[in-house]
Design a protein around this motif. Structure first.
Motif, PDB file in Angstrom:
ATOM      1  N   LEU A 140       0.826  -1.199   0.000  1.00  0.00           N
ATOM      2  CA  LEU A 140       0.000   0.000   0.000  1.00  0.00           C
ATOM      3  C   LEU A 140       0.863   1.253   0.000  1.00  0.00           C
ATOM      4  O   LEU A 140       1.871   1.321   0.712  1.00  0.00           O
ATOM      5  N   THR A 179       0.691   4.942   1.208  1.00  0.00           N
ATOM      6  CA  THR A 179      -0.109   5.706   2.165  1.00  0.00           C
ATOM      7  C   THR A 179       0.437   7.109   2.310  1.00  0.00           C
ATOM      8  O   THR A 179       1.609   7.304   2.629  1.00  0.00           O
ATOM      9  N   ARG A 199      -4.494   8.595   3.389  1.00  0.00           N
ATOM     10  CA  ARG A 199      -5.117   7.989   2.216  1.00  0.00           C
ATOM     11  C   ARG A 199      -4.231   6.837   1.764  1.00  0.00           C
ATOM     12  O   ARG A 199      -3.032   7.007   1.579  1.00  0.00           O
ATOM     13  N   SER A 200      -4.824   5.651   1.601  1.00  0.00           N
ATOM     14  CA  SER A 200      -4.080   4.466   1.193  1.00  0.00           C
ATOM     15  C   SER A 200      -4.661   3.903  -0.093  1.00  0.00           C
ATOM     16  O   SER A 200      -5.881   3.929  -0.301  1.00  0.00           O
ATOM     17  N   LYS A 201      -3.774   3.371  -0.941  1.00  0.00           N
ATOM     18  CA  LYS A 201      -4.219   2.712  -2.172  1.00  0.00           C
ATOM     19  C   LYS A 201      -3.248   1.596  -2.516  1.00  0.00           C
ATOM     20  O   LYS A 201      -2.088   1.595  -2.092  1.00  0.00           O
ATOM     21  N   SER A 202      -3.713   0.615  -3.277  1.00  0.00           N
ATOM     22  CA  SER A 202      -2.886  -0.510  -3.681  1.00  0.00           C
ATOM     23  C   SER A 202      -1.840  -0.064  -4.691  1.00  0.00           C
ATOM     24  O   SER A 202      -2.083   0.796  -5.531  1.00  0.00           O
ATOM     25  N   GLN A 238      -8.569  -4.630  -5.190  1.00  0.00           N
ATOM     26  CA  GLN A 238      -8.131  -3.234  -5.174  1.00  0.00           C
ATOM     27  C   GLN A 238      -8.511  -2.622  -3.831  1.00  0.00           C
ATOM     28  O   GLN A 238      -9.591  -2.899  -3.311  1.00  0.00           O
ATOM     29  N   ASN A 259      -8.720   0.975  -1.567  1.00  0.00           N
ATOM     30  CA  ASN A 259      -8.681   2.433  -1.456  1.00  0.00           C
ATOM     31  C   ASN A 259      -9.343   2.822  -0.141  1.00  0.00           C
ATOM     32  O   ASN A 259     -10.470   2.402   0.137  1.00  0.00           O
TER      33      ASN A 259
END
Length: 421
Positions: free
Chosen positions: A312, A314, A339-342, A354, A356
């Protein structure tokens, strides 16, 4: 077979942890030595109106927490040894959320005229829901993680103003269900990993106020599971720290990180697919401190493996503030938004394709020093989360959720014993 493999791995890694802790017998220094032993004991009453951070079905709990801590140190002219044991025992009115955490750590330094050799190690069993919140925001009862860490390093004072450092580490995280034994990755949702890291860095003291730094780093992350991915992360960072005046200081740094993912589609090498993703790491911190007030704020960007079998990226901002209303009364406020995303691939064993997530927390509190070594504290914590997920993922609640928690704590710190010879 999986249970036997897990048990063998547990025994092997437990042996590594015990060898690290055995570092207390390393070296016999003829110089004068100082021994110290100290500890603390905390108790807390807690109420949370939505411990699971669910957008659909809230679960409120009331509980009691007990947190013992014990530290032992030995210092000589060239050798420093530190051992620490921590506990976190939680009991709630709903027994599904009962939780026992403990951590053992060792931190050893050996100094020569121009070098410092360090060896850090740790072993811990953790079912703390605060860790799940920080990691993914997916909260599950009866989920337990086992963590091992071994980190040797070497720091060389090249010149009076220049330092070189080589840091290496190995970390292993695995998950199990204490009620039903070891579970599969799909049943338990959480996925463990083995992480190997090498970091070569340097620091240059440009002046009494300005210091420049940089490093090259490489990590190999192996997620567990029959079809899990393996990732190689490599990058570099440049940074600086500057002391503006006696009260203010600032630091900043950052750089790119490339993530090379090898995803196995059928559990065998021939079925691998590869992809290359670009992330970045950044840190900016501004701090202020005087006798009555402490303040810090900053921004960070990190790339780390997570419990869902994905790496992730972040991004987070934070602000911390504390002020002494009187000699014995302290007001503090902490807040953060992330905010985290793959980034890169994910394990085929995990139904999350996925990830988010937006997460915000704010926690005001007030602490009163009742007497020497005794402190009473009251605090409030507000959490907000926006978590988007695939329709394929069942049993987890997506959407926007929030929770409110109130805590009252009483802590005692033991000055301990100190012996010099």
């Amino acid at each position: 077979m999986r249970l036997k493999s897990f048990q063998k791995s547990m025994c092997r890694n437990r042996s590594i942890a015990l060898l690290v802790l055995a570092g207390i017998i390393f070296g016999k220094d003829a110089a004068a030595a100082e021994w110290a032993l100290k500890g603390s004991l905390g108790q807390q009453l807690q109420y949370d109106d939505n411990i699971v951070l669910s957008a659909i079905r809230k679960e409120s709990v009331a509980g009691y927490l007990l947190t013992p801590n014990l530290q032992a140190t030995r210092k000589t002219g060239s050798l420093n040894i530190a051992l620490e044991g921590q506990g976190d025992i939680r009991r709630y009115d709903d027994s599904r959320w009962d939780c026992d955490n403990y951590n053992l750590g060792s931190n050893n330094d050996y100094r020569t005229k121009r070098s410092v050799f360090s060896l850090k190690g740790g072993y811990g069993v953790n079912c703390s829901y605060s860790q799940q919140i920080e990691d993914t925001g997916i909260i599950l009862p009866n989920s337990q993680s086992v963590n091992y860490q071994l980190a040797p390093s070497w720091t060389w004072q090249w010149t009076s103003r220049d330092q070189l450092a080589l840091n290496t580490s190995y970390a292993k995280t695995s998950y199990s269900n204490p009620q039903n034994g070891v579970t599969s990755n799909t049943d338990n949702v959480f996925i463990g990993n083995d992480t190997y890291t090498v970091n070569l860095g340097g620091n240059h003291e440009w002046s009494r106020r300005l210091s420049l730094n940089g490093n090259l780093n490489f990590s190999n992350v192996q997620f567990t599971g029959s079809n899990a991915s393996t990732q190689n992360q490599f990058g570099f960072q440049l940074g600086a720290s500057y002391k503006i005046n006696r009260l203010w200081s600032v630091s900043a740094g950052g750089g790119p990180v490339w993530v090379d993912t090898r995803q196995s589609s059928d559990g065998v090498t021939s079925g691998q697919s590869t992809s290359l993703s670009l992330g970045n790491v950044a840190n900016i911190n501004l701090s202020y401190s005087n006798q009555l007030t402490q303040f810090s704020t900053g921004f960070s960007n990190s790339v780390n493996p997570s419990a869902i079998g994905q790496t992730l990226q972040t991004s987070s901002t934070f602000a911390n503030y504390s002020y002494h209303l009187t000699r014995h009364l302290l007001l503090d406020l902490t807040s953060s938004y992330s905010r985290s995303k793959s980034i890169g691939g994910q394990s085929a064993d995990n139904p999350i394709s996925q990830f988010n997530r937006n997460y915000f927390t704010v926690a005001p509190g007030i602490a009163w020093t009742l007497a020497k070594n005794w402190q009473l504290r009251g605090s409030y914590v507000y959490r907000w989360q926006d978590y988007q997920q695939d329709n394929n993922l069942r049993n987890l609640n997506a959407g926007t959720s929030e929770s409110n928690a109130v805590m009252f704590s009483l802590g005692y710190s033991w000055d301990g014993i100190r012996v010099s010879r």
